[in-house]
Design a protein around this motif. Structure first.
Motif, short mmCIF file in Angstrom:
data_model
loop_
_atom_site.label_atom_id
_atom_site.label_comp_id
_atom_site.label_asym_id
_atom_site.label_seq_id
_atom_site.Cartn_x
_atom_site.Cartn_y
_atom_site.Cartn_z
N LEU A 100 9.66 1.62 3.04
CA LEU A 100 8.81 1.56 4.33
C LEU A 100 7.64 0.66 4.09
N ARG A 101 7.11 -0.12 5.00
CA ARG A 101 6.23 -0.92 4.71
C ARG A 101 5.08 -0.63 5.90
N ALA A 102 3.76 -0.58 5.47
CA ALA A 102 2.66 -0.43 6.20
C ALA A 102 1.68 -1.90 5.98
N VAL A 103 1.50 -2.73 7.09
CA VAL A 103 0.69 -3.67 6.94
C VAL A 103 -0.30 -3.73 8.02
N VAL A 104 -1.52 -3.62 7.28
CA VAL A 104 -2.81 -3.18 7.64
C VAL A 104 -4.06 -4.58 7.66
N GLY A 105 -4.94 -4.27 8.36
CA GLY A 105 -5.88 -5.02 8.72
C GLY A 105 -6.73 -5.69 7.73
N SER A 106 -6.97 -4.80 6.54
CA SER A 106 -7.77 -5.13 5.51
C SER A 106 -7.46 -4.43 4.25
N ILE A 107 -8.03 -4.90 3.02
CA ILE A 107 -7.86 -4.21 1.73
C ILE A 107 -8.62 -2.92 1.67
N THR A 108 -9.70 -2.91 2.45
CA THR A 108 -10.26 -1.40 2.59
C THR A 108 -9.31 -0.25 3.23
N LYS A 109 -8.71 -0.83 4.29
CA LYS A 109 -7.61 -0.07 5.09
C LYS A 109 -6.47 0.23 4.14
N TYR A 158 19.01 16.35 0.69
CA TYR A 158 18.23 14.95 0.66
C TYR A 158 17.31 14.96 -0.62
N ASP A 159 17.04 16.15 -0.99
CA ASP A 159 16.04 16.42 -2.20
C ASP A 159 16.28 15.43 -3.46
N GLY A 160 15.47 14.78 -3.86
CA GLY A 160 15.48 14.10 -5.02
C GLY A 160 15.74 12.37 -4.98
N LEU A 161 16.05 12.30 -3.58
CA LEU A 161 16.22 10.64 -3.23
C LEU A 161 14.78 10.27 -3.36
N SER A 162 14.94 8.82 -3.84
CA SER A 162 13.64 8.16 -3.79
C SER A 162 13.34 7.10 -2.66
N LEU A 163 12.16 7.15 -2.42
CA LEU A 163 11.62 6.01 -1.33
C LEU A 163 10.54 5.30 -1.82
N GLU A 164 10.38 3.98 -1.24
CA GLU A 164 9.03 3.19 -1.71
C GLU A 164 8.50 2.80 -0.57
N LEU A 165 7.12 3.22 -0.42
CA LEU A 165 6.25 2.99 0.42
C LEU A 165 5.28 1.75 -0.07
N GLN A 166 5.38 0.70 0.76
CA GLN A 166 4.37 -0.65 0.42
C GLN A 166 3.38 -0.71 1.15
N VAL A 167 2.27 -0.94 0.76
CA VAL A 167 1.06 -1.15 1.53
C VAL A 167 0.47 -2.51 1.20
N ARG A 168 0.49 -3.24 2.25
CA ARG A 168 -0.53 -4.71 2.03
C ARG A 168 -1.21 -5.17 3.26
N THR A 169 -1.88 -6.03 3.20
CA THR A 169 -2.78 -6.43 4.45
C THR A 169 -2.03 -7.44 5.23
N ARG A 170 -2.16 -7.88 6.35
CA ARG A 170 -1.50 -9.02 7.25
C ARG A 170 -1.62 -10.18 6.45
N LEU A 171 -2.65 -10.62 5.80
CA LEU A 171 -2.78 -11.84 4.78
C LEU A 171 -1.81 -11.73 3.98
N GLN A 172 -1.66 -10.73 3.21
CA GLN A 172 -0.75 -10.49 1.99
C GLN A 172 0.71 -10.61 2.65
N HIS A 173 0.86 -10.09 3.78
CA HIS A 173 2.34 -9.86 4.23
C HIS A 173 2.53 -11.60 4.75
N ALA A 174 1.77 -12.17 5.36
CA ALA A 174 2.11 -13.55 5.53
C ALA A 174 2.55 -14.31 4.42
#
Length: 174
Positions: A100-109, A158-174
């Motif tokens: 999963l990826r969350a693209v947020v508006g700032s590094i603070t967020k 489903y127990d034990g399956l691994s998931l990766e969450l990526q968090v980045r800013t819009r600028l980093q995503h671009a």
């Protein structure tokens, strides 16, 4: 929507990974079996991704309601390539098949979202993290990666399956 459940043991999944990583050394029958195991292994990450996405969207309401959320299953050729590139890589332990990826508006967020996950009291276990914002990769890549081992009392298959969450800013995503 019906979700796929794991049909193979982790040792079978790892064996399939070994076959796929060195396919030329195995029979067509073995390769076909390994491909079927991989298809099931990839697909069974769909349920955990779906439940994680619901949690992610909920957390983002308070932090950045304009954030972009994306989810994906790593493509089979990418999985096989990773198995070939990294000596000793085990398919059942690969941490980024479900992502999963969350693209947020700032590094603070981004940092607020990371903190919200680290302080969560849910049953999923944070198994590792990487902060490529503070320590970017050599190619300039920046993001926060949180790796979780999934746990759900209502869906223990489903127990034990691994998931990766990526968090980045819009600028980093671009």
């Amino acid at each position: 929507m019906a979700f796929v459940e794991p049909q193979y043991s982790k040792s079978q999944v790892n064996r399939a990974g070994e076959i796929l990583a060195a396919a030329e050394s195995y029979s067509e029958y073995d390769q076909n079996w390994a491909a079927a195991v991989l298809a099931n292994w990839r697909a069974c990450h769909g349920y955990p991704i779906n439940t994680f996405q619901a949690t992610l969207r909920q957390k983002l309401k308070a932090i950045d309601p304009d954030a972009i959320v994306a989810q994906r299953l790593k493509r089979a050729p990418s999985i096989i390539s990773k198995l070939q590139r990294f000596d000793g890589m085990r398919l059942a332990r690969m941490q980024d098949i479900g992502g999963l990826r969350a693209v947020v508006g700032s590094i603070t967020k981004a940092r607020k979202l990371e903190a919200a996950y680290r302080q969560s009291s849910f049953k999923h276990a944070l198994t590792s993290s990487k902060n490529y914002i503070d320590q970017p990769k050599d190619d300039g890549y920046r993001s926060i990666h949180l790796i979780y081992r999934y746990h759900n009392d209502r869906a223990p298959s489903y127990d034990g399956l691994s998931l990766e969450l990526q968090v980045r800013t819009r600028l980093q995503h671009a």
